[in-house]
Design a protein around this motif. Structure first.
Motif, PDB file in Angstrom:
ATOM      1  N   LEU A 133       0.803  -1.227   0.000  1.00 27.50           N
ATOM      2  CA  LEU A 133       0.000   0.000   0.000  1.00 27.50           C
ATOM      3  C   LEU A 133       0.833   1.273   0.000  1.00 27.50           C
ATOM      4  O   LEU A 133       0.305   2.363  -0.228  1.00 27.50           O
ATOM      5  CB  LEU A 133      -0.938   0.001   1.215  1.00 27.50           C
ATOM      6  N   GLY A 134       2.121   1.157   0.278  1.00 26.39           N
ATOM      7  CA  GLY A 134       3.009   2.319   0.228  1.00 26.39           C
ATOM      8  C   GLY A 134       2.606   3.410   1.200  1.00 26.39           C
ATOM      9  O   GLY A 134       2.209   3.150   2.337  1.00 26.39           O
ATOM     10  N   ASP A 135       2.663   4.662   0.738  1.00 25.49           N
ATOM     11  CA  ASP A 135       2.391   5.785   1.629  1.00 25.49           C
ATOM     12  C   ASP A 135       0.899   6.010   1.862  1.00 25.49           C
ATOM     13  O   ASP A 135       0.507   6.952   2.548  1.00 25.49           O
ATOM     14  CB  ASP A 135       3.048   7.064   1.102  1.00 25.49           C
ATOM     15  N   ARG A 136       0.055   5.133   1.290  1.00 28.57           N
ATOM     16  CA  ARG A 136      -1.376   5.242   1.567  1.00 28.57           C
ATOM     17  C   ARG A 136      -1.730   4.698   2.946  1.00 28.57           C
ATOM     18  O   ARG A 136      -2.808   4.972   3.466  1.00 28.57           O
ATOM     19  CB  ARG A 136      -2.184   4.471   0.515  1.00 28.57           C
ATOM     20  N   VAL A 137      -0.839   3.890   3.532  1.00 32.24           N
ATOM     21  CA  VAL A 137      -1.157   3.229   4.786  1.00 32.24           C
ATOM     22  C   VAL A 137      -0.337   3.807   5.935  1.00 32.24           C
ATOM     23  O   VAL A 137       0.832   4.130   5.789  1.00 32.24           O
ATOM     24  CB  VAL A 137      -0.920   1.700   4.689  1.00 32.24           C
ATOM     25  N   THR A 138      -0.996   3.940   7.089  1.00 29.91           N
ATOM     26  CA  THR A 138      -0.326   4.302   8.336  1.00 29.91           C
ATOM     27  C   THR A 138      -0.592   3.195   9.342  1.00 29.91           C
ATOM     28  O   THR A 138      -1.753   2.963   9.707  1.00 29.91           O
ATOM     29  CB  THR A 138      -0.854   5.641   8.895  1.00 29.91           C
ATOM     30  N   VAL A 139       0.463   2.496   9.726  1.00 30.06           N
ATOM     31  CA  VAL A 139       0.337   1.424  10.708  1.00 30.06           C
ATOM     32  C   VAL A 139       0.656   2.020  12.073  1.00 30.06           C
ATOM     33  O   VAL A 139       1.772   2.474  12.320  1.00 30.06           O
ATOM     34  CB  VAL A 139       1.286   0.254  10.390  1.00 30.06           C
ATOM     35  N   LEU A 140      -0.319   2.033  12.953  1.00 28.57           N
ATOM     36  CA  LEU A 140      -0.170   2.744  14.217  1.00 28.57           C
ATOM     37  C   LEU A 140       0.613   1.954  15.254  1.00 28.57           C
ATOM     38  O   LEU A 140       0.628   0.726  15.259  1.00 28.57           O
ATOM     39  CB  LEU A 140      -1.542   3.102  14.787  1.00 28.57           C
ATOM     40  N   ASN A 141       1.232   2.704  16.161  1.00 24.98           N
ATOM     41  CA  ASN A 141       1.912   2.147  17.313  1.00 24.98           C
ATOM     42  C   ASN A 141       0.933   1.286  18.115  1.00 24.98           C
ATOM     43  O   ASN A 141      -0.246   1.622  18.214  1.00 24.98           O
ATOM     44  CB  ASN A 141       2.447   3.309  18.158  1.00 24.98           C
ATOM     45  N   PRO A 142       1.408   0.171  18.702  1.00 24.14           N
ATOM     46  CA  PRO A 142       0.513  -0.714  19.465  1.00 24.14           C
ATOM     47  C   PRO A 142      -0.282  -0.029  20.570  1.00 24.14           C
ATOM     48  O   PRO A 142      -1.338  -0.534  20.975  1.00 24.14           O
ATOM     49  CB  PRO A 142       1.475  -1.759  20.049  1.00 24.14           C
ATOM     50  N   VAL A 143       0.189   1.101  21.063  1.00 18.18           N
ATOM     51  CA  VAL A 143      -0.538   1.776  22.138  1.00 18.18           C
ATOM     52  C   VAL A 143      -1.943   2.182  21.688  1.00 18.18           C
ATOM     53  O   VAL A 143      -2.868   2.268  22.496  1.00 18.18           O
ATOM     54  CB  VAL A 143       0.247   3.011  22.640  1.00 18.18           C
ATOM     55  N   PHE A 144      -2.127   2.389  20.389  1.00 21.64           N
ATOM     56  CA  PHE A 144      -3.441   2.757  19.860  1.00 21.64           C
ATOM     57  C   PHE A 144      -4.352   1.537  19.677  1.00 21.64           C
ATOM     58  O   PHE A 144      -5.519   1.680  19.338  1.00 21.64           O
ATOM     59  CB  PHE A 144      -3.298   3.491  18.527  1.00 21.64           C
ATOM     60  N   SER A 145      -3.771   0.348  19.877  1.00 28.25           N
ATOM     61  CA  SER A 145      -4.539  -0.878  19.701  1.00 28.25           C
ATOM     62  C   SER A 145      -4.986  -1.473  21.029  1.00 28.25           C
ATOM     63  O   SER A 145      -5.336  -2.656  21.105  1.00 28.25           O
ATOM     64  CB  SER A 145      -3.698  -1.913  18.928  1.00 28.25           C
ATOM     65  N   LEU A 146      -4.981  -0.670  22.065  1.00 27.78           N
ATOM     66  CA  LEU A 146      -5.416  -1.120  23.378  1.00 27.78           C
ATOM     67  C   LEU A 146      -6.927  -0.958  23.497  1.00 27.78           C
ATOM     68  O   LEU A 146      -7.443   0.156  23.380  1.00 27.78           O
ATOM     69  CB  LEU A 146      -4.719  -0.310  24.470  1.00 27.78           C
ATOM     70  N   PRO A 147      -7.667  -2.042  23.707  1.00 25.46           N
ATOM     71  CA  PRO A 147      -9.128  -1.916  23.824  1.00 25.46           C
ATOM     72  C   PRO A 147      -9.516  -1.142  25.074  1.00 25.46           C
ATOM     73  O   PRO A 147      -8.868  -1.257  26.120  1.00 25.46           O
ATOM     74  CB  PRO A 147      -9.593  -3.370  23.908  1.00 25.46           C
ATOM     75  N   GLN A 148     -10.564  -0.365  24.956  1.00 27.37           N
ATOM     76  CA  GLN A 148     -11.053   0.429  26.075  1.00 27.37           C
ATOM     77  C   GLN A 148     -12.549   0.177  26.246  1.00 27.37           C
ATOM     78  O   GLN A 148     -13.325   0.372  25.322  1.00 27.37           O
ATOM     79  CB  GLN A 148     -10.818   1.916  25.813  1.00 27.37           C
ATOM     80  N   ALA A 149     -12.920  -0.253  27.447  1.00 21.41           N
ATOM     81  CA  ALA A 149     -14.335  -0.542  27.705  1.00 21.41           C
ATOM     82  C   ALA A 149     -15.202   0.695  27.526  1.00 21.41           C
ATOM     83  O   ALA A 149     -16.389   0.587  27.209  1.00 21.41           O
ATOM     84  CB  ALA A 149     -14.497  -1.107  29.110  1.00 21.41           C
ATOM     85  N   THR A 150     -14.622   1.868  27.709  1.00 19.03           N
ATOM     86  CA  THR A 150     -15.396   3.097  27.491  1.00 19.03           C
ATOM     87  C   THR A 150     -15.827   3.219  26.027  1.00 19.03           C
ATOM     88  O   THR A 150     -16.908   3.728  25.729  1.00 19.03           O
ATOM     89  CB  THR A 150     -14.583   4.335  27.894  1.00 19.03           C
ATOM     90  N   GLN A 151     -14.989   2.737  25.112  1.00 22.12           N
ATOM     91  CA  GLN A 151     -15.355   2.753  23.698  1.00 22.12           C
ATOM     92  C   GLN A 151     -16.450   1.729  23.409  1.00 22.12           C
ATOM     93  O   GLN A 151     -17.352   1.971  22.590  1.00 22.12           O
ATOM     94  CB  GLN A 151     -14.128   2.456  22.823  1.00 22.12           C
ATOM     95  N   VAL A 152     -16.389   0.574  24.077  1.00 17.71           N
ATOM     96  CA  VAL A 152     -17.438  -0.427  23.935  1.00 17.71           C
ATOM     97  C   VAL A 152     -18.781   0.185  24.313  1.00 17.71           C
ATOM     98  O   VAL A 152     -19.785   0.033  23.609  1.00 17.71           O
ATOM     99  CB  VAL A 152     -17.138  -1.653  24.824  1.00 17.71           C
ATOM    100  N   ALA A 153     -18.789   0.914  25.432  1.00 18.53           N
ATOM    101  CA  ALA A 153     -20.026   1.549  25.898  1.00 18.53           C
ATOM    102  C   ALA A 153     -20.493   2.635  24.939  1.00 18.53           C
ATOM    103  O   ALA A 153     -21.694   2.768  24.664  1.00 18.53           O
ATOM    104  CB  ALA A 153     -19.797   2.140  27.291  1.00 18.53           C
ATOM    105  N   ARG A 154     -19.554   3.404  24.420  1.00 21.27           N
ATOM    106  CA  ARG A 154     -19.917   4.516  23.520  1.00 21.27           C
ATOM    107  C   ARG A 154     -20.565   4.002  22.235  1.00 21.27           C
ATOM    108  O   ARG A 154     -21.577   4.543  21.779  1.00 21.27           O
ATOM    109  CB  ARG A 154     -18.665   5.337  23.197  1.00 21.27           C
ATOM    110  N   ILE A 155     -20.014   2.937  21.670  1.00 21.10           N
ATOM    111  CA  ILE A 155     -20.595   2.363  20.460  1.00 21.10           C
ATOM    112  C   ILE A 155     -21.980   1.803  20.751  1.00 21.10           C
ATOM    113  O   ILE A 155     -22.921   1.954  19.963  1.00 21.10           O
ATOM    114  CB  ILE A 155     -19.677   1.255  19.897  1.00 21.10           C
ATOM    115  N   ALA A 156     -22.118   1.173  21.914  1.00 22.07           N
ATOM    116  CA  ALA A 156     -23.387   0.512  22.263  1.00 22.07           C
ATOM    117  C   ALA A 156     -24.534   1.487  22.445  1.00 22.07           C
ATOM    118  O   ALA A 156     -25.706   1.083  22.379  1.00 22.07           O
ATOM    119  CB  ALA A 156     -23.204  -0.306  23.537  1.00 22.07           C
ATOM    120  N   GLN A 157     -24.231   2.751  22.664  1.00 22.30           N
ATOM    121  CA  GLN A 157     -25.299   3.733  22.834  1.00 22.30           C
ATOM    122  C   GLN A 157     -26.175   3.831  21.585  1.00 22.30           C
ATOM    123  O   GLN A 157     -27.332   4.248  21.666  1.00 22.30           O
ATOM    124  CB  GLN A 157     -24.706   5.106  23.172  1.00 22.30           C
TER     125      GLN A 157
END
Length: 235
Positions: free
Chosen positions: A170-194
């Motif tokens: 994919l070249g410069d079209r892709v940005t692979v993020l640092n693992p810190v951004f891949s940490l699940p957060q229960a607050t996000q689970v709740a926000r989506i569920a709303q």
């Protein structure tokens, strides 16, 4: 709550206000840790079981054992307290860590043997909306899907074994993020569920495995002419 992979995340909210939250990343002993964390967070936030009106769980894909622990706990709470139950995609939960409006976000979990659990989402008004359905598929097939998008995208999740191939394709079209951004957060689970409706059949609610367990695959291979729809019941 999110027990779908090694991290364990729990949060207690009042509407959109976070009362208490905790995430553990160093141990995958969800069966031992989940209930005490729930109890501790409820005590910290001054919430009693009778105060709860909804339980939300990340229902997969992910670890078979982790998913069963989280979904079973959520179903037990919903049934015994007679409250709403909502399931949220574990992949969508990670996509919610990205807030850039209209951004294309791909999330993948390592499914072993060069397979991945993966989904593609677009951020709309702060919430990831499904572009391609979550699926278990060969990584090369998922890579072809991303290549056809012809736009910039962010990739997060279990990227360590796939980053080189993502960048090469994919070249410069892709940005692979640092693992810190891949940490699940229960607050996000709740926000989506709303924005999601409650499960109507709590007893029938099952994790979103997206593939057979090894035991189920072996059973079907040995019984090719038999219906394997309800494997556990048959055994």
């Amino acid at each position: 709550m999110d027990t779908s992979n090694q991290p364990l995340s729990v949060a207690v909210l009042e509407d959109s206000r976070v009362l208490a939250t905790e995430t553990v990343t160093v141990e995958q002993k969800h069966a031992a840790y989940l209930a005490p964390i729930i109890e501790r967070l409820m005590a910290t936030s001054g919430v009693k079981p009778a105060d709860l009106d909804r339980v939300v769980v990340a229902d997969g894909p992910g670890s078979y054992t982790g998913l069963r622990i989280g979904v079973t706990t959520a179903k037990t709470l919903a049934a015994t307290l007679n409250i709403e139950l909502v399931g949220v995609s574990s992949l969508q939960t990670l996509a919610a860590n990205i807030s850039h409006e209209n951004q294309l976000v791909a999330v993948l979990f390592d499914g072993r043997n060069d397979n991945v659990f993966a989904g593609v989402y677009r951020i709309h008004q702060g919430v990831p909306t499904e572009v391609t359905a979550d699926a278990h598929q060969p990584f090369d097939q998922f890579l072809e899907t991303l290549d056809k998008a012809h736009e910039s995208l962010i990739v997060l999740g279990d990227t360590a074994h796939f980053e080189d191939r993502l960048v090469a394709q994919l070249g410069d079209r892709v940005t692979v993020l640092n693992p810190v951004f891949s940490l699940p957060q229960a607050t996000q689970v709740a926000r989506i569920a709303q924005q999601l409706p409650a499960i109507k059949d709590v007893d029938g609610f099952v994790p979103r495995y997206l593939r057979l367990t090894k035991a189920e695959a072996d059973w079907q291979a040995q019984h090719p002419k038999e219906d394997g729809h309800s494997y556990v019941e048959k055994i």
